[in-house]
Write an enzyme that holds these catalytic residues in place. Structure first.
Site, PDB file in Angstrom:
ATOM      1  N   HIS A   1      82.554 -19.811 -21.206  1.00  0.00           N
ATOM      2  CA  HIS A   1      81.880 -18.858 -22.101  1.00  0.00           C
ATOM      3  C   HIS A   1      80.864 -18.046 -21.328  1.00  0.00           C
ATOM      4  CE1 HIS A   1      79.320 -22.311 -21.785  1.00  0.00           C
ATOM      5  NE2 HIS A   1      78.311 -21.681 -22.343  1.00  0.00           N
ATOM      6  N   ARG A   2      80.349 -18.625 -20.239  1.00  0.00           N
ATOM      7  CA  ARG A   2      79.504 -17.895 -19.286  1.00  0.00           C
ATOM      8  C   ARG A   2      80.192 -18.032 -17.940  1.00  0.00           C
ATOM      9  NH1 ARG A   2      74.187 -18.409 -21.758  1.00  0.00           N
ATOM     10  NH2 ARG A   2      74.587 -17.288 -23.672  1.00  0.00           N
TER      11      ARG A   2
ATOM     12  N   LYS B   1      80.297 -23.597 -13.124  1.00  0.00           N
ATOM     13  CA  LYS B   1      79.536 -24.166 -12.000  1.00  0.00           C
ATOM     14  C   LYS B   1      79.637 -25.674 -11.994  1.00  0.00           C
ATOM     15  CE  LYS B   1      76.414 -23.234  -8.770  1.00  0.00           C
ATOM     16  NZ  LYS B   1      77.041 -24.209  -7.867  1.00  0.00           N
TER      17      LYS B   1
ATOM     18  N   LYS C   1      74.778 -29.636 -19.412  1.00  0.00           N
ATOM     19  CA  LYS C   1      73.629 -29.564 -18.511  1.00  0.00           C
ATOM     20  C   LYS C   1      73.121 -28.119 -18.386  1.00  0.00           C
ATOM     21  CE  LYS C   1      74.389 -32.364 -15.150  1.00  0.00           C
ATOM     22  NZ  LYS C   1      74.831 -32.990 -13.896  1.00  0.00           N
TER      23      LYS C   1
ATOM     24  N   ASP D   1      69.114 -23.945 -19.670  1.00  0.00           N
ATOM     25  CA  ASP D   1      69.204 -22.472 -19.745  1.00  0.00           C
ATOM     26  C   ASP D   1      69.640 -21.847 -18.426  1.00  0.00           C
ATOM     27  OD1 ASP D   1      68.470 -22.193 -22.469  1.00  0.00           O
ATOM     28  OD2 ASP D   1      66.388 -22.556 -21.932  1.00  0.00           O
TER      29      ASP D   1
ATOM     30  N   LYS E   1      83.860 -28.859 -12.362  1.00  0.00           N
ATOM     31  CA  LYS E   1      83.641 -29.928 -11.378  1.00  0.00           C
ATOM     32  C   LYS E   1      84.907 -30.083 -10.552  1.00  0.00           C
ATOM     33  CE  LYS E   1      80.480 -32.998 -10.246  1.00  0.00           C
ATOM     34  NZ  LYS E   1      79.026 -32.839 -10.320  1.00  0.00           N
TER      35      LYS E   1
ATOM     36  N   SER F   1      70.633 -24.315  -7.662  1.00  0.00           N
ATOM     37  CA  SER F   1      71.878 -23.616  -7.306  1.00  0.00           C
ATOM     38  C   SER F   1      71.916 -22.233  -7.965  1.00  0.00           C
ATOM     39  CB  SER F   1      73.100 -24.411  -7.788  1.00  0.00           C
ATOM     40  OG  SER F   1      73.454 -25.390  -6.845  1.00  0.00           O
TER      41      SER F   1
HETATM   42  P1  NAD Z   1      75.459 -39.423  -2.217  1.00  0.00           P
HETATM   43  O1  NAD Z   1      76.845 -39.704  -1.800  1.00  0.00           O
HETATM   44  O2  NAD Z   1      74.562 -38.629  -1.349  1.00  0.00           O
HETATM   45  O3  NAD Z   1      74.665 -40.788  -2.516  1.00  0.00           O
HETATM   46  C1  NAD Z   1      75.165 -41.827  -3.291  1.00  0.00           C
HETATM   47  C2  NAD Z   1      74.480 -43.107  -2.798  1.00  0.00           C
HETATM   48  O4  NAD Z   1      74.831 -44.177  -3.657  1.00  0.00           O
HETATM   49  C3  NAD Z   1      74.929 -43.496  -1.377  1.00  0.00           C
HETATM   50  O5  NAD Z   1      73.794 -43.867  -0.632  1.00  0.00           O
HETATM   51  C4  NAD Z   1      75.870 -44.672  -1.628  1.00  0.00           C
HETATM   52  O6  NAD Z   1      75.896 -45.584  -0.540  1.00  0.00           O
HETATM   53  C5  NAD Z   1      75.265 -45.284  -2.869  1.00  0.00           C
HETATM   54  N1  NAD Z   1      76.226 -46.042  -3.668  1.00  0.00           N
HETATM   55  C6  NAD Z   1      77.515 -45.740  -3.928  1.00  0.00           C
HETATM   56  N2  NAD Z   1      78.054 -46.675  -4.731  1.00  0.00           N
HETATM   57  C7  NAD Z   1      77.076 -47.574  -4.969  1.00  0.00           C
HETATM   58  C8  NAD Z   1      76.995 -48.762  -5.733  1.00  0.00           C
HETATM   59  N3  NAD Z   1      78.048 -49.212  -6.405  1.00  0.00           N
HETATM   60  N4  NAD Z   1      75.824 -49.432  -5.761  1.00  0.00           N
HETATM   61  C9  NAD Z   1      74.755 -48.974  -5.095  1.00  0.00           C
HETATM   62  N5  NAD Z   1      74.760 -47.854  -4.360  1.00  0.00           N
HETATM   63  C10 NAD Z   1      75.908 -47.166  -4.297  1.00  0.00           C
HETATM   64  O7  NAD Z   1      75.596 -38.771  -3.669  1.00  0.00           O
HETATM   65  P2  NAD Z   1      74.505 -37.925  -4.446  1.00  0.00           P
HETATM   66  O8  NAD Z   1      74.760 -36.502  -4.203  1.00  0.00           O
HETATM   67  O9  NAD Z   1      73.157 -38.504  -4.233  1.00  0.00           O
HETATM   68  O10 NAD Z   1      74.970 -38.196  -5.958  1.00  0.00           O
HETATM   69  C11 NAD Z   1      74.605 -39.382  -6.646  1.00  0.00           C
HETATM   70  C12 NAD Z   1      74.842 -39.165  -8.135  1.00  0.00           C
HETATM   71  O11 NAD Z   1      74.081 -38.045  -8.582  1.00  0.00           O
HETATM   72  C13 NAD Z   1      76.288 -38.873  -8.542  1.00  0.00           C
HETATM   73  O12 NAD Z   1      76.528 -39.416  -9.813  1.00  0.00           O
HETATM   74  C14 NAD Z   1      76.313 -37.356  -8.613  1.00  0.00           C
HETATM   75  O13 NAD Z   1      77.335 -36.869  -9.457  1.00  0.00           O
HETATM   76  C15 NAD Z   1      74.940 -37.100  -9.200  1.00  0.00           C
HETATM   77  N6  NAD Z   1      74.426 -35.747  -8.962  1.00  0.00           N
HETATM   78  C16 NAD Z   1      74.275 -35.258  -7.702  1.00  0.00           C
HETATM   79  C17 NAD Z   1      73.753 -33.974  -7.528  1.00  0.00           C
HETATM   80  C18 NAD Z   1      73.479 -33.400  -6.161  1.00  0.00           C
HETATM   81  O14 NAD Z   1      72.859 -32.332  -6.092  1.00  0.00           O
HETATM   82  N7  NAD Z   1      73.854 -34.040  -5.076  1.00  0.00           N
HETATM   83  C19 NAD Z   1      73.437 -33.182  -8.646  1.00  0.00           C
HETATM   84  C20 NAD Z   1      73.585 -33.720  -9.913  1.00  0.00           C
HETATM   85  C21 NAD Z   1      74.082 -35.006 -10.064  1.00  0.00           C
END
Ligand code: NAD
Length: 475
Positions: free
Chosen positions: A69-70, A74, A98, A103, A110, A367
């Site tokens: 819709h937008r 992302k 999200k 906003d 994804k 972002s």
């Molecule tokens: P990442 O890969 O940098 O870090 C994940 C960490 O979790 C790693 O250190 C890994 O070893 C650890 N890990 C994995 N499985 C595990 C478990 N079962 N128990 C304990 N530790 C475990 O990933 P990230 O970018 O930090 O993303 C983490 C979460 O945040 C995800 O759900 C992702 O979708 C969400 N997220 C990330 C961003 C972003 O900007 N990177 C934005 C929004 C949401």
């Protein structure tokens, strides 16, 4: 509301949709519109071959657009050994909600690539990433106008740079090519503060929660974030920056860190920078001095603490361990760390949850700033910084001449200062997290049928989405 089968665990997207159903019920949205809001617009699955060490390997990746819709839609791209279509669709839908909550004028998307990145050399990973990006571009799932990925689990600025460069080679005529992906290195159109943005946003969300004394009291917590005992799961991108800020700036105590290979505990608080350096050097938390190590990482989730921050991955708190959680506040830094069934149990037990769709929105917020910066082709603050400094100096002179004495040092520092890009990014992020919290709170307090922040967050999002769909004539 949909029916759930108690005998089997829900899939990730079922779990998200059941949570969304609570908000749809509160808002009395009719079933047709509800189904339209929840449905993923389109998902592609791509199988592509890449030659690795003289042998052909076939890789599988997905990109899902939940809403357009937008535009652009992302959402991050994750590289992980466990990714599937359901997970990517669930994460794409979370992106829609999200963006609406904070906003950010984007649809939700994804992507995921089924791969264990640690098993491949840098050059091979580059080949695989570029090939995946080429497929996404050719199929209309990657461009500055339509679909813009970002880092997620297993990807970072290096992969984003490869993706941007691939797009540039395919579309050299597109003057906005660098906006095809966010989370790039600074030298390639990235924005300062993006790498830390999700973790910093998590902390801004917690700080805003603690500014609201009534919410803190309702959660059964004492006022003030300083000194709070925190358990962190995952010390990756999101977890590291969140923990670092809480440790260094808020003087909270991170008493436990749960990682892939176990649990570190120290009642006096762990030094996050030291733990991170240990992980970088040894690739494990094991052997870290100044802490007790246990191989039973999952037990860490059940430690008695004030705040539990799951920052690793989805489905970490399920119907199996939810009843054992002793934290008063759960801050969902990861996407989907609490399943629908666990959410029910935790709510019954009076645990307050700040939901993922709000808490980790700092990444997409910054972002958005990066995307705008790429389209503007100029860094934020470049035009006005020195002008602001000059005005500050004039103001200071005026104060000094009126007071008849030189200004104090802090005035010199604070007034004669023009904000740089990092200041502006952090200010925009803080403002976003604070405003969005207040929107959630207002929704929470506006309706007796809303009993938790998650339902409040989906109510906020759904209202905006329905408005948007009505405006463009979809409903
Ligand atoms: P990442 O890969 O940098 O870090 C994940 C960490 O979790 C790693 O250190 C890994 O070893 C650890 N890990 C994995 N499985 C595990 C478990 N079962 N128990 C304990 N530790 C475990 O990933 P990230 O970018 O930090 O993303 C983490 C979460 O945040 C995800 O759900 C992702 O979708 C969400 N997220 C990330 C961003 C972003 O900007 N990177 C934005 C929004 C949401």
């Amino acid at each position: 509301m949909g029916q759930k089968n108690n005998n089997k665990s829900l899939s990730f997207s079922e779990s998200v949709n059941f949570m969304v159903d609570r908000a749809l019920t509160v808002l009395e949205i009719d079933s047709g519109i509800s189904a339209a809001l929840k449905a993923c617009n389109s998902t592609i699955k791509i199988n592509f071959p890449v030659e690795i060490n003289g042998k052909i390997e076939v890789f599988t990746g997905w990109r899902s657009v939940h809403s357009d819709h937008r535009l652009p839609s992302k959402g991050g791209i994750r590289f992980a050994p466990i990714v599937n279509e359901d997970e990517v669709e669930a994460l794409a839908s979370l992106m829609t909600y999200k963006c609406a909550i904070v906003d950010v004028p984007f649809g939700g998307s994804k992507g995921g690539l089924l791969i264990d990145p640690s098993k491949y050399k840098r050059d091979d990973l580059q080949k695989i990433t570029r090939r995946f990006a080429r497929e996404l571009v050719r199929k209309g799932f990657l461009s500055p106008a339509k679909n813009v990925p970002a880092p997620d689990m297993g990807t970072g600025e290096r992969e984003m740079a490869w993706i941007a460069d691939t797009y540039k080679h395919l579309h050299p005529e597109d003057i906005n090519y660098s906006a095809c992906v966010t989370g790039k290195p600074i030298a390639h159109g990235g924005i300062v503060g993006r790498t830390e943005a999700t973790g910093r946003g998590v902390v801004y969300a917690i700080r805003e929660f603690f500014r609201n004394a009534d919410d803190v009291q309702a959660a059964g917590l004492k006022p003030g974030l300083g000194g709070k005992r925190i358990v962190m799961q995952g010390l990756g991108n999101v977890g590291y920056y969140a923990a670092k800020l809480l440790d260094e700036e808020d003087e909270s105590k991170i008493i436990a860190i749960i990682e892939r290979d176990g649990l570190l505990t120290n009642e006096n608080g762990l030094c996050i920078e030291d733990v991170r350096m240990h992980i970088n050097e040894h690739k494990t938390i094991k052997g870290f001095p100044d802490a007790t190590f246990s191989e039973n990482g999952a037990a860490g989730l059940e430690i008695k603490c004030d705040i539990l921050i799951p920052a690793a991955m989805e489905a970490q708190i399920t119907k199996k361990n939810a009843a054992n959680i002793k934290a008063k506040l759960i801050v969902e830094a990861a996407n989907g760390p609490v399943t629908f069934e666990a959410d029910d149990i935790l709510r019954q037990n009076g645990v307050t949850i700040l939901p993922d769709a709000y808490v980790n929105a700092g990444g997409v917020t910054v972002s958005y700033f990066e995307w705008v910066r790429n389209l503007a082709h100029i860094r934020f603050g470049r035009m006005e910084r020195r002008h602001d400094e000059m005005r500050g100096a004039q103001l200071l002179q005026a104060i000094e001449s009126m007071a008849g004495k030189p200004a104090e040092d802090w005035m010199q520092k604070e007034l004669v200062y023009g904000a740089n890009e990092l200041d502006l990014v952090r200010s925009g992020l803080d403002d976003t997290m604070r405003n969005s919290y207040q929107q959630l709170k207002e929704a929470y307090n506006s309706n007796d049928n809303i009993n938790d922040f998650r339902t409040a967050s989906y109510v906020v999002a759904i209202k905006k989405l329905v408005r948007s769909y009505i405006d463009i004539g979809v409903f």
